[in-house]
Write a protein that holds these residues in place. Structure first.
Motif, PDB file in Angstrom:
ATOM      1  N   VAL A 100      -4.105  -3.282   8.001  1.00  0.00           N
ATOM      2  CA  VAL A 100      -4.000  -4.181   9.156  1.00  0.00           C
ATOM      3  C   VAL A 100      -3.659  -3.348  10.386  1.00  0.00           C
ATOM      4  N   ASN A 101      -4.529  -3.391  11.364  1.00  0.00           N
ATOM      5  CA  ASN A 101      -4.334  -2.630  12.608  1.00  0.00           C
ATOM      6  C   ASN A 101      -4.024  -1.163  12.317  1.00  0.00           C
ATOM      7  N   GLY A 102      -4.728  -0.620  11.323  1.00  0.00           N
ATOM      8  CA  GLY A 102      -4.614   0.800  11.009  1.00  0.00           C
ATOM      9  C   GLY A 102      -3.492   1.169  10.063  1.00  0.00           C
ATOM     10  N   ILE A 103      -2.688   0.194   9.639  1.00  0.00           N
ATOM     11  CA  ILE A 103      -1.565   0.480   8.731  1.00  0.00           C
ATOM     12  C   ILE A 103      -1.853  -0.136   7.367  1.00  0.00           C
ATOM     13  N   GLN A 104      -1.721   0.672   6.326  1.00  0.00           N
ATOM     14  CA  GLN A 104      -1.978   0.176   4.960  1.00  0.00           C
ATOM     15  C   GLN A 104      -0.777  -0.591   4.426  1.00  0.00           C
ATOM     16  N   HIS A 105      -1.057  -1.716   3.768  1.00  0.00           N
ATOM     17  CA  HIS A 105      -0.005  -2.523   3.159  1.00  0.00           C
ATOM     18  C   HIS A 105      -0.359  -2.759   1.694  1.00  0.00           C
ATOM     19  N   THR A 106       0.614  -2.549   0.826  1.00  0.00           N
ATOM     20  CA  THR A 106       0.421  -2.838  -0.592  1.00  0.00           C
ATOM     21  C   THR A 106       1.025  -4.217  -0.868  1.00  0.00           C
ATOM     22  N   ILE A 107       0.241  -5.067  -1.526  1.00  0.00           N
ATOM     23  CA  ILE A 107       0.670  -6.453  -1.754  1.00  0.00           C
ATOM     24  C   ILE A 107       0.610  -6.753  -3.247  1.00  0.00           C
ATOM     25  N   ASP A 108       1.636  -7.424  -3.733  1.00  0.00           N
ATOM     26  CA  ASP A 108       1.688  -7.803  -5.145  1.00  0.00           C
ATOM     27  C   ASP A 108       0.481  -8.663  -5.523  1.00  0.00           C
ATOM     28  N   ASP A 109      -0.135  -8.371  -6.661  1.00  0.00           N
ATOM     29  CA  ASP A 109      -1.304  -9.138  -7.099  1.00  0.00           C
ATOM     30  C   ASP A 109      -0.991 -10.627  -7.276  1.00  0.00           C
ATOM     31  N   ALA A 110       0.277 -10.948  -7.509  1.00  0.00           N
ATOM     32  CA  ALA A 110       0.645 -12.359  -7.691  1.00  0.00           C
ATOM     33  C   ALA A 110       0.339 -13.182  -6.443  1.00  0.00           C
ATOM     34  N   ARG A 111       0.151 -12.511  -5.317  1.00  0.00           N
ATOM     35  CA  ARG A 111      -0.099 -13.237  -4.064  1.00  0.00           C
ATOM     36  C   ARG A 111      -1.579 -13.298  -3.704  1.00  0.00           C
ATOM     37  N   GLN A 112      -2.430 -13.015  -4.681  1.00  0.00           N
ATOM     38  CA  GLN A 112      -3.855 -12.878  -4.359  1.00  0.00           C
ATOM     39  C   GLN A 112      -4.491 -14.141  -3.790  1.00  0.00           C
ATOM     40  N   ASN A 113      -3.921 -15.304  -4.093  1.00  0.00           N
ATOM     41  CA  ASN A 113      -4.501 -16.543  -3.576  1.00  0.00           C
ATOM     42  C   ASN A 113      -3.837 -17.036  -2.287  1.00  0.00           C
ATOM     43  N   ASP A 114      -2.877 -16.268  -1.781  1.00  0.00           N
ATOM     44  CA  ASP A 114      -2.276 -16.629  -0.495  1.00  0.00           C
ATOM     45  C   ASP A 114      -3.297 -16.403   0.614  1.00  0.00           C
ATOM     46  N   ALA A 115      -3.192 -17.200   1.675  1.00  0.00           N
ATOM     47  CA  ALA A 115      -4.117 -17.049   2.808  1.00  0.00           C
ATOM     48  C   ALA A 115      -3.739 -15.828   3.645  1.00  0.00           C
ATOM     49  N   LEU A 116      -4.767 -15.135   4.116  1.00  0.00           N
ATOM     50  CA  LEU A 116      -4.524 -13.982   5.002  1.00  0.00           C
ATOM     51  C   LEU A 116      -3.721 -14.407   6.225  1.00  0.00           C
TER      52      LEU A 116
END
Ligand code: FES
Ligand code: FES
Length: 154
Positions: free
Chosen positions: A5-21
């Motif tokens: 996002v805006n050039g910065i990498q973010h790691t997100i838990d797979d459990a949140r895969q259905n959350d809206a961007l």
């Protein structure tokens, strides 16, 4: 999942895969420039660029942007960190009233101008056809996008 996002990498838990961007941007990253208008894909207030294309972030699940690049209004800037020329054009042309639709309008306009520096007014109207503005009547918004085109040359 990894999202840039805006050039910065973010790691997100797979459990949140259905959350809206949209929620992730606003609530986790505090990037509240992207607006939540209708939440059902109709108004365009939530438009961000995903790999350079304008998309409605309320309708994108995080799993759909895994490995992709997201640009929000906060990631736009001009030379030396100044306000982006398209943002300045919206100010100069008086294209902002309540402002709620404006981040989505600017991101949509930015995507258009990256592809076509000098769109016709009809092409601009077509590009923003699914971005709803309740205040301006659209004329000044078209004026602003048209005026910003020359800043995309180089
Ligand atoms: S909030 Fe996404 S289209 Fe309206
Ligand atoms: S400026 Fe108010 S909705 Fe567009």
């Amino acid at each position: 999942m990894i999202i840039t996002v805006n050039g910065i990498q973010h790691t997100i838990d797979d459990a949140r895969q259905n959350d809206a961007l949209l929620e992730y941007l606003r609530e986790d990253l505090n990037l509240t420039g992207t607006k939540d208008g209708c939440h059902v894909g109709v108004c365009g207030a939530c438009v961000v660029l995903i790999d350079g294309k304008p998309m409605r972030s309320c309708c994108r699940k995080l799993k759909q942007v895994d490995g992709h690049e997201v640009l929000t209004i906060e990631g736009l800037h001009g030379k030396d960190g100044q306000i982006a020329p398209i943002q300045q054009a919206f100010i100069d042309k008086g294209a902002v009233q309540c402002g709620y639709c404006i981040p989505g309008m600017i991101m949509t306009g930015h995507a258009l101008l990256m592809q076509n520096h000098h769109p016709t007014r009809d092409e601009i109207r077509k590009a923003i056809a699914n971005n709803i503005c309740r205040c301006t009547g659209y004329v000044q918004i078209v004026d602003a996008i048209e005026a910003a085109g020359s800043d995309y040359e180089t």
